[in-house]
Design a protein around this motif. Structure first.
Motif, short mmCIF file in Angstrom:
data_model
loop_
_atom_site.label_atom_id
_atom_site.label_comp_id
_atom_site.label_asym_id
_atom_site.label_seq_id
_atom_site.Cartn_x
_atom_site.Cartn_y
_atom_site.Cartn_z
N GLU A 53 0.26 -4.05 -4.29
CA GLU A 53 1.71 -3.97 -4.03
C GLU A 53 2.09 -2.61 -3.45
OE1 GLU A 53 3.54 -4.89 -7.72
OE2 GLU A 53 3.10 -7.04 -7.62
N ILE A 54 1.50 -1.54 -4.01
CA ILE A 54 1.78 -0.19 -3.50
C ILE A 54 1.31 -0.06 -2.06
CG2 ILE A 54 1.15 2.25 -3.74
CD1 ILE A 54 1.06 1.77 -6.79
N LYS A 55 0.12 -0.60 -1.78
CA LYS A 55 -0.42 -0.54 -0.42
C LYS A 55 0.47 -1.30 0.56
CE LYS A 55 -4.69 -1.16 2.20
NZ LYS A 55 -6.10 -1.62 2.16
N LEU A 56 0.95 -2.47 0.12
CA LEU A 56 1.83 -3.26 0.98
C LEU A 56 3.14 -2.51 1.26
CD1 LEU A 56 1.37 -6.86 -0.51
CD2 LEU A 56 0.59 -6.03 1.73
N GLU A 57 3.67 -1.86 0.23
CA GLU A 57 4.91 -1.09 0.40
C GLU A 57 4.68 0.08 1.35
OE1 GLU A 57 8.02 -1.56 -0.60
OE2 GLU A 57 7.43 -3.50 -1.42
N GLU A 58 3.52 0.73 1.22
CA GLU A 58 3.21 1.85 2.12
C GLU A 58 3.09 1.37 3.57
OE1 GLU A 58 -0.34 3.46 0.46
OE2 GLU A 58 0.70 4.70 -1.03
N GLU A 59 2.41 0.23 3.75
CA GLU A 59 2.25 -0.31 5.10
C GLU A 59 3.60 -0.73 5.67
OE1 GLU A 59 -0.52 -3.48 4.72
OE2 GLU A 59 -2.28 -2.16 4.60
N LYS A 60 4.45 -1.29 4.81
CA LYS A 60 5.79 -1.69 5.24
C LYS A 60 6.61 -0.47 5.67
CE LYS A 60 9.78 -4.36 3.61
NZ LYS A 60 10.36 -5.08 2.44
N ALA A 61 6.49 0.61 4.89
CA ALA A 61 7.22 1.84 5.22
C ALA A 61 6.71 2.44 6.53
CB ALA A 61 7.08 2.84 4.08
N LYS A 62 5.38 2.43 6.71
CA LYS A 62 4.79 2.95 7.95
C LYS A 62 5.25 2.14 9.15
CE LYS A 62 0.55 4.91 5.96
NZ LYS A 62 -0.93 4.78 5.88
#
Length: 272
Positions: A53-62
């Motif tokens: 979930e954290i990785k997905l949020e980071e990718e979404k933010a990027k």
């Protein structure tokens, strides 16, 4: 479950009871170990899920930072619309893509929503857009799914659908986990056609049907029926003014009196 299955279940239960009575400490230890292992596995799975979930949020933010940067690069306004382009423009070397689109004083602008550098920003002068229109229809398509080895007949499903109405009936087969369903699906076969005349060359751009509503908002004056009405009105006005000029000539030549001229002129002007 057959007799053998019942027998084996009872036998397994009896064996577990005997083991628990004879080896209480051992069984408690085994149960504790199983519970502990379950907790460890659960925590590990939860940690992994959180990491995902954290990785997905980071990718979404990027991705958002990347999109915002490209929007600034191409000066895409906040109220730009998304449309799906199919084909037709010789200046666009790719089809079936989504564009951000918006209008400025002189142009309608298109930028690939994926910011493909091979496409970049495509501009069309408003004066080059002759008109646009929509073709095709939206309709509901009914399909029948399920059944399998359940034993229900197709005819039964159709009859059930007619009885249950357009929402679709669920006809239970002999196996409850494999029902026959009638599914209503909306099919949109509309296309929006934009006619362009650029450098004395005419070509048609094809978009999905929903683009028509976007163009009605951005370019209502270019809708085909509206263009026809305006064109007809302008032609009528030109004809009327020419008729008035002819009447004036007839009056000057003495063929019409002033009263006749004014009467005919008034009748013509009322048609505008």
């Amino acid at each position: 479950m057959g007799c053998l299955g019942v027998f084996l279940t009872i036998l397994s239960g009896l064996i577990l009871m005997v083991l628990f009575v004879e080896y209480t400490g051992l069984m408690i230890g085994i149960l504790f170990a199983i519970i502990t292992l379950g907790i460890i596995l659960y925590n590990k799975a939860s940690t992994k899920q959180k990491e995902v979930e954290i990785k997905l949020e980071e990718e979404k933010a990027k991705k958002k930072v990347w999109e915002d940067g490209n929007k600034r690069k191409y000066n895409i306004p906040q109220d730009a619309k998304l449309v799906r382009y199919y084909k037709g423009n010789p200046n666009i070397n790719k089809g079936y893509i989504k564009f951000y689109t918006w209008k400025d004083e002189k142009n309608i602008n298109f930028v690939d929503s994926e910011f493909n550098i091979d496409i970049g920003k495509v501009q069309m002068q408003l004066d080059d857009i002759k008109y646009y229109y929509i073709i095709g229809d939206i309709y509901n398509e009914m399909s029948i799914e399920g059944g399998g080895n359940g034993g229900s007949s197709l005819g039964g499903a159709v009859v059930g659908g007619l009885v249950a109405g357009g929402a679709g009936a669920v006809i239970g087969s002999r196996k409850k986990n494999d029902p026959i369903k009638t599914i209503n699906k909306k099919v949109d076969e509309r296309k929006t056609i934009v006619v362009i005349k650029e450098n004395n060359k005419v070509f048609n751009m094809e978009f999905e049907g929903k683009t028509y509503d976007v163009l009605l908002e951005l370019l209502p004056e270019k809708e085909r029926d509206y263009v026809k009405i305006i064109s007809t009105k302008e032609n009528n006005e030109d004809w009327l003014y020419k008729q008035i000029e002819k009447l004036a000539s007839l009056k000057n030549e003495g063929i019409l009196t002033e009263e006749e001229f004014q009467g005919k002129k008034k009748a013509l002007l009322e048609k505008i």
